[in-house]
Design a protein around this motif. Structure first.
Motif, PDB file in Angstrom:
ATOM      1  N   LEU A  36      -5.177  -3.452   5.928  1.00  0.00           N
ATOM      2  CA  LEU A  36      -3.737  -3.579   5.234  1.00  0.00           C
ATOM      3  C   LEU A  36      -3.917  -2.882   3.814  1.00  0.00           C
ATOM      4  CD1 LEU A  36      -0.722  -3.952   5.712  1.00  0.00           C
ATOM      5  CD2 LEU A  36      -1.005  -6.338   4.885  1.00  0.00           C
ATOM      6  N   ALA A  37      -3.027  -2.072   3.517  1.00  0.00           N
ATOM      7  CA  ALA A  37      -3.363  -1.571   2.171  1.00  0.00           C
ATOM      8  C   ALA A  37      -1.995  -1.744   1.358  1.00  0.00           C
ATOM      9  CB  ALA A  37      -3.478  -0.067   2.213  1.00  0.00           C
ATOM     10  N   ILE A  38      -0.860  -1.645   1.940  1.00  0.00           N
ATOM     11  CA  ILE A  38       0.306  -1.989   1.066  1.00  0.00           C
ATOM     12  C   ILE A  38       1.408  -2.615   1.906  1.00  0.00           C
ATOM     13  CG2 ILE A  38       2.368  -0.590  -0.089  1.00  0.00           C
ATOM     14  CD1 ILE A  38       0.469   1.847  -0.398  1.00  0.00           C
ATOM     15  N   VAL A  39       2.033  -3.659   1.123  1.00  0.00           N
ATOM     16  CA  VAL A  39       3.018  -4.410   1.745  1.00  0.00           C
ATOM     17  C   VAL A  39       4.468  -4.219   0.837  1.00  0.00           C
ATOM     18  CG1 VAL A  39       3.939  -6.640   2.356  1.00  0.00           C
ATOM     19  CG2 VAL A  39       1.537  -6.191   2.802  1.00  0.00           C
ATOM     20  N   HIS A  40       5.527  -3.952   1.456  1.00  0.00           N
ATOM     21  CA  HIS A  40       6.699  -3.669   0.500  1.00  0.00           C
ATOM     22  C   HIS A  40       7.983  -3.746   1.640  1.00  0.00           C
ATOM     23  CE1 HIS A  40       8.997  -2.272  -2.484  1.00  0.00           C
ATOM     24  NE2 HIS A  40       9.596  -1.344  -1.969  1.00  0.00           N
ATOM     25  N   GLY A  41       8.494  -4.978   1.636  1.00  0.00           N
ATOM     26  CA  GLY A  41       9.509  -5.240   2.567  1.00  0.00           C
ATOM     27  C   GLY A  41       9.169  -4.777   4.031  1.00  0.00           C
ATOM     28  N   PRO A  42       9.724  -3.779   4.762  1.00  0.00           N
ATOM     29  CA  PRO A  42       9.382  -3.747   6.060  1.00  0.00           C
ATOM     30  C   PRO A  42       8.257  -2.639   6.002  1.00  0.00           C
ATOM     31  CG  PRO A  42      11.153  -2.129   5.458  1.00  0.00           C
ATOM     32  CD  PRO A  42      11.182  -3.266   4.290  1.00  0.00           C
ATOM     33  N   VAL A  43       7.556  -2.109   5.195  1.00  0.00           N
ATOM     34  CA  VAL A  43       6.659  -1.246   5.031  1.00  0.00           C
ATOM     35  C   VAL A  43       5.311  -2.090   4.988  1.00  0.00           C
ATOM     36  CG1 VAL A  43       5.263   0.496   3.600  1.00  0.00           C
ATOM     37  CG2 VAL A  43       7.852   0.469   3.781  1.00  0.00           C
ATOM     38  N   ARG A  44       4.453  -1.885   6.249  1.00  0.00           N
ATOM     39  CA  ARG A  44       3.069  -2.612   6.152  1.00  0.00           C
ATOM     40  C   ARG A  44       2.179  -1.314   6.532  1.00  0.00           C
ATOM     41  NH1 ARG A  44       3.503  -7.928   5.650  1.00  0.00           N
ATOM     42  NH2 ARG A  44       1.558  -8.257   6.247  1.00  0.00           N
ATOM     43  N   GLN A  45       1.289  -0.822   5.436  1.00  0.00           N
ATOM     44  CA  GLN A  45       0.680   0.289   5.653  1.00  0.00           C
ATOM     45  C   GLN A  45      -0.844   0.150   5.399  1.00  0.00           C
ATOM     46  OE1 GLN A  45       2.642   3.707   3.835  1.00  0.00           O
ATOM     47  NE2 GLN A  45       0.840   4.061   2.632  1.00  0.00           N
ATOM     48  N   ASN A  46      -1.513   0.777   6.430  1.00  0.00           N
ATOM     49  CA  ASN A  46      -3.006   0.551   6.179  1.00  0.00           C
ATOM     50  C   ASN A  46      -3.705   1.674   5.296  1.00  0.00           C
ATOM     51  OD1 ASN A  46      -3.442   2.873   7.862  1.00  0.00           O
ATOM     52  ND2 ASN A  46      -3.544   1.676   9.602  1.00  0.00           N
ATOM     53  N   TRP A  47      -5.072   1.506   5.105  1.00  0.00           N
ATOM     54  CA  TRP A  47      -5.624   2.290   4.169  1.00  0.00           C
ATOM     55  C   TRP A  47      -5.896   3.838   4.870  1.00  0.00           C
ATOM     56  CZ3 TRP A  47      -5.861   1.904  -0.679  1.00  0.00           C
ATOM     57  CH2 TRP A  47      -5.985   0.693  -1.457  1.00  0.00           C
ATOM     58  N   ARG A  48      -5.982   3.923   6.097  1.00  0.00           N
ATOM     59  CA  ARG A  48      -5.936   5.161   6.684  1.00  0.00           C
ATOM     60  C   ARG A  48      -4.730   6.009   6.420  1.00  0.00           C
ATOM     61  NH1 ARG A  48      -7.158   3.717  11.467  1.00  0.00           N
ATOM     62  NH2 ARG A  48      -9.465   3.697  11.129  1.00  0.00           N
ATOM     63  N   ASP A  49      -3.825   5.479   6.489  1.00  0.00           N
ATOM     64  CA  ASP A  49      -2.281   6.013   6.770  1.00  0.00           C
ATOM     65  C   ASP A  49      -1.895   6.175   5.243  1.00  0.00           C
ATOM     66  OD1 ASP A  49      -1.957   5.904   9.383  1.00  0.00           O
ATOM     67  OD2 ASP A  49      -0.603   4.324   9.295  1.00  0.00           O
ATOM     68  N   THR A  50      -2.545   5.422   4.218  1.00  0.00           N
ATOM     69  CA  THR A  50      -2.284   5.597   2.745  1.00  0.00           C
ATOM     70  C   THR A  50      -3.144   6.695   2.277  1.00  0.00           C
ATOM     71  OG1 THR A  50      -2.026   3.291   2.430  1.00  0.00           O
ATOM     72  CG2 THR A  50      -2.637   4.520   0.439  1.00  0.00           C
ATOM     73  N   TYR A  51      -4.276   6.942   2.873  1.00  0.00           N
ATOM     74  CA  TYR A  51      -5.008   8.051   2.335  1.00  0.00           C
ATOM     75  C   TYR A  51      -4.559   9.295   3.037  1.00  0.00           C
ATOM     76  CZ  TYR A  51      -9.363  11.152   2.295  1.00  0.00           C
ATOM     77  OH  TYR A  51     -10.212  11.918   1.929  1.00  0.00           O
ATOM     78  N   ALA A  52      -3.799   9.292   4.249  1.00  0.00           N
ATOM     79  CA  ALA A  52      -3.532  10.517   4.748  1.00  0.00           C
ATOM     80  C   ALA A  52      -2.019  10.980   3.903  1.00  0.00           C
ATOM     81  CB  ALA A  52      -2.936  10.241   6.177  1.00  0.00           C
TER      82      ALA A  52
END
Length: 545
Positions: A36-52
Motif C-alpha cells: 500500500l502506498a496511498i490511502v484516501h477515502g475509497p482510494v487504496r493505491q499500491n506503489w506499482r500503480d503509483t509509479y505508473a
C-alpha cells in the motif's frame, strides 16, 4: 602533481549517478510494488500503480509541451494527486511549484507569473480562483483535479481534467534522471519582510538528501504509516513525499485537518508518524478523550516553529505520542536541525525535559553545519546560552537560491553561510536556541506572515498615520499578528473597522487579531521601535511557548 588516487579514476556512468528523490519511487515500485502506498477515502493505491500514474502524469505533461526547466504549479490539498505530482512533474524534467492553498488570487497570480508556470493543476475546491487565474494569465494550461473526497459538483474549468490527462499518458514513459543533481526540482515561495514573496529553488540533490535525513532523524522504519497533517505545499511537505517513498511507507492523505478525523485515521489505518505545526498538536491533546479510543501507540510526531508548552508535551506523552522538535526554513527544505534527545533527559522533571526539547537543536545528519555566528565578524558566539548571534546553516540542505533575485541570493549566502535572519544563542552542550526573529516574520499555525505586508494593508486605511505589526502570543496558533496604530489628527477608526478593512486585502490568516491605538515609540530619526511593542505584548512568549 596529481595523486595516484586521481589518475584514471574519474567519474563515469558506472560510479557516479546524480542524486534524485524520483528514483525512490522507482525502487519502491520495483521492490514493494504490491504494498500500500496511498490511502484516501475509497482510494487504496499500491506503489506499482503509483509509479505508473506518476509516469502517466509525466507523459501527459510532455504532451502539453512541458519540458526541462518548465514550471508546473499545483493548487492542491493533501491528496493522491499531490503525492503523484512530486514525482510526475520532475519526471518530465519540470519544476514543481506547490502553491499555498490559503492564499488569495492576487498572491497566487504573482507567483505563477514570477515562476512562469506553464501548467496549473487545480483541485475543484479552487475552481473559482482557478478561473480567475486563467483569465489573468493567458496561455497558462489549467488541469482540473477531481478528488474522491473533494467537491463533486464544481462547474467545469480548465483545458482538461487530471484523470483524462493521465489516461492519455504512457505508464511506461521513459523518464530521465536529471543530467545534473543541481538541476531544479521544486520552487517554493516564502514571505519576506518586503511585499513580494521570494521564490526558493530546490535542487534534486538537496531534496534527496533531506528526505534521507528525515529517515535518519526519526529512525523511520520501513513501511511506516504516515498521516499528512502537514500541508504538502509547505516546503514540499518537509520533503516527506520523497521520504515516504524511500521507505515504501503509506501516505494517508488528509484534505483538511479535523481532530476527530485525525484520530479516526490513526486508529483505522494504524498511523505511526505525522508532522505538524504546534497548533495541530495542541488541538489533538485538547480533543475529547473518547476520540482517542483505540489509537494504538506509539505515534511519533514532528513539530516545528514554536515548540508546544510543557503541559502539551506531558499530555502527548500520556497519549502515547512522542514529539521530535525540528527547526528550519523554506530555504533549508524545511527542517535542517533537530533537537536530538539525549538518554539522560528521561530522568529530568517534565518541566526541565520540556525546556531541553524546546531548543532548535543540532544539525540534521546530512546537513554540514548549523551555528550561531556574529553576522559582522562571521565568528561563532560563545557557547554560554547568553551571547546572541544569527543562526546560520551551510551544507547540502540549502536552497540553490532565490529565483530571478541575484542580490537577495548573494545576501543570503554572504560569507559562505545561509543567513536565517533568526537571532539565537548556543548553549554549553552545543544546542541552538532562537531568542528573537530579526526578519519580523510572524509564524502563525506554521504559516509565515510578513509584518510589512500586513502594515501595508493597514496603511491603506485613510485614518491611519503610522502602524507597526508584531507577533502576539496565541494559545491556539502559537502567535498571531497584532497591530499598533497611530491615527491621523482628527481621524477616527475602531479596531473592528481596521480588522474588517484588512479582511478585504489579506488572506484570513494574515489579518490582525488585535489592534491597539496610541502614539508609537520612535527613535530620534522617526524609526518605529518594534522591540518596545514586542515587550508590551510579550512577543518572546510566542517563540518560547
Amino acid at each position: 602533481m596529481p595523486s595516484d588516487f586521481d589518475t584514471g579514476l574519474g567519474k563515469n556512468p558506472a560510479n557516479h549517478v546524480p542524486l534524485t528523490p524520483i528514483d525512490f519511487l522507482a525502487r519502491a515500485a520495483s521492490v514493494y510494488g504490491d504494498r500500500l502506498a496511498i490511502v484516501h477515502g475509497p482510494v487504496r493505491q499500491n506503489w506499482r500503480d503509483t509509479y505508473a500514474r506518476a509516469r502517466r502524469l509525466a507523459s501527459g505533461l510532455a504532451s502539453l509541451g512541458v519540458g526541462k526547466g518548465d514550471t508546473v504549479a499545483a493548487l492542491l490539498p493533501n491528496t493522491p494527486a499531490m503525492v503523484e505530482a512530486h514525482f510526475g512533474v520532475p519526471m518530465a524534467g519540470a519544476v514543481l511549484n506547490a502553491l499555498n492553498i490559503r492564499l488569495d488570487a492576487s498572491n497566487l497570480i504573482f507567483m505563477l507569473r514570477h515562476g512562469e508556470a506553464r501548467v496549473l493543476l487545480a483541485d475543484t475546491e479552487f475552481a473559482d480562483v482557478a478561473r480567475q487565474i486563467a483569465n489573468e494569465i493567458p496561455g497558462l494550461k489549467v488541469v482540473a483535479v477531481l478528488d474522491a473526497l473533494g467537491p463533486q459538483d464544481a462547474p467545469a474549468f480548465g483545458e482538461t481534467d487530471y484523470e483524462r490527462l493521465l489516461a492519455s499518458g504512457d505508464p511506461e514513459f521513459a523518464w530521465q534522471m536529471p543530467a545534473d543533481e543541481w538541476d531544479a526540482i521544486a520552487l517554493n515561495y516564502t514571505s519576506g519582510t518586503t511585499g513580494d514573496p521570494k521564490g526558493v529553488v530546490y535542487h534534486h540533490r538537496g531534496a534527496a538528501i533531506n528526505a534521507i535525513s528525515n529517515i535518519l532523524e526519526w529512525d523511520l522504519p520501513k513501511h511506516a504509516v504516515y498521516l499528512w497533517t502537514l500541508p504538502m505545499f509547505h516546503c514540499n511537505g518537509w520533503c516527506f513525499p520523497w521520504t515516504i517513498a524511500a521507505r515504501a511507507g503509506v501516505n494517508v492523505c488528509l484534505r483538511k485537518f479535523e481532530p476527530k478525523l485525525v484520530f479516526d485515521l490513526m486508529r483505522d489505518e494504524g498511523v505511526t508518524h505525522y508532522c505538524a505545526a504546534p497548533i495541530v498538536h495542541t488541538a489533538l491533546v485538547n480533543a475529547p478523550l473518547a476520540w482517542r479510543d483505540g489509537v494504538r501507540g506509539p505515534v511519533r510526531g514532528m513539530v516545528a516553529g514554536a515548540p508546544p508548552p510543557a503541559a502539551v508535551l506531558a499530555q502527548m506523552e500520556a497519549m502515547g505520542f512522542a514529539l521530535t522538535h525540528v527547526y528550519g526554513l523554506t530555504e533549508t527544505y524545511g527542517p535542517a536541525a533537530v533537537c536530538a534527545e539525549q538518554d539522560d533527559w528521561a530522568s529530568l522533571s517534565q518541566e526541565d525535559r520540556a525546556t531541553k526539547k524546546a531548543r532548535q537543536g543540532v544539525r540534521y545528519h546530512l546537513q554540514t553545519e548549523v551555528a550561531v555566528l556574529d553576522p559582522d565578524t562571521m565568528q561563532p558566539v560563545a557557547s554560554d546560552g547568553e551571547e546572541i548571534g544569527e543562526i546560520m546553516f551551510r551544507g547540502n540542505i540549502c536552497m540553490k537560491g532565490y529565483l530571478k533575485n541575484e542580490k537577495a541570493t548573494r545576501e543570503a549566502f554572504a560569507g559562505g553561510w545561509f543567513h536565517t535572519g533568526d537571532l539565537g544563542v548556543c548553549t554549553p552542550d552545543g544546542y541552538v536556541k532562537i531568542k528573537d526573529r530579526s526578519k519580523d516574520i510572524i509564524i502563525s499555525g506554521g504559516e509565515n506572515i510578513s509584518s510589512v505586508e500586513v502594515e501595508d494593508a493597514i496603511y491603506r486605511h485613510p485614518a491611519v498615520l503610522a502602524v507597526a505589526v508584531v507577533a502576539q502570543p496565541d494559545v491556539k496558533w502559537g502567535e498571531t499578528p497584532c497591530a499598533f496604530v497611530e491615527l491621523k489628527d482628527g481621524a477616527s477608526a475602531t479596531a473592528d473597522e481596521l480588522i474588517a478593512h484588512c479582511r478585504t486585502l489579506l488572506a484570513g490568516f494574515k489579518v490582525p487579531k488585535a489592534v491597539y491605538f496610541g502614539p508609537l515609540p520612535k527613535t530620534s530619526t522617526g524609526k518605529i521601535q518594534k522591540f518596545e511593542l514586542r515587550k508590551k505584548v510579550k512577543s518572546d512568549a510566542a517563540i518560547d511557548v
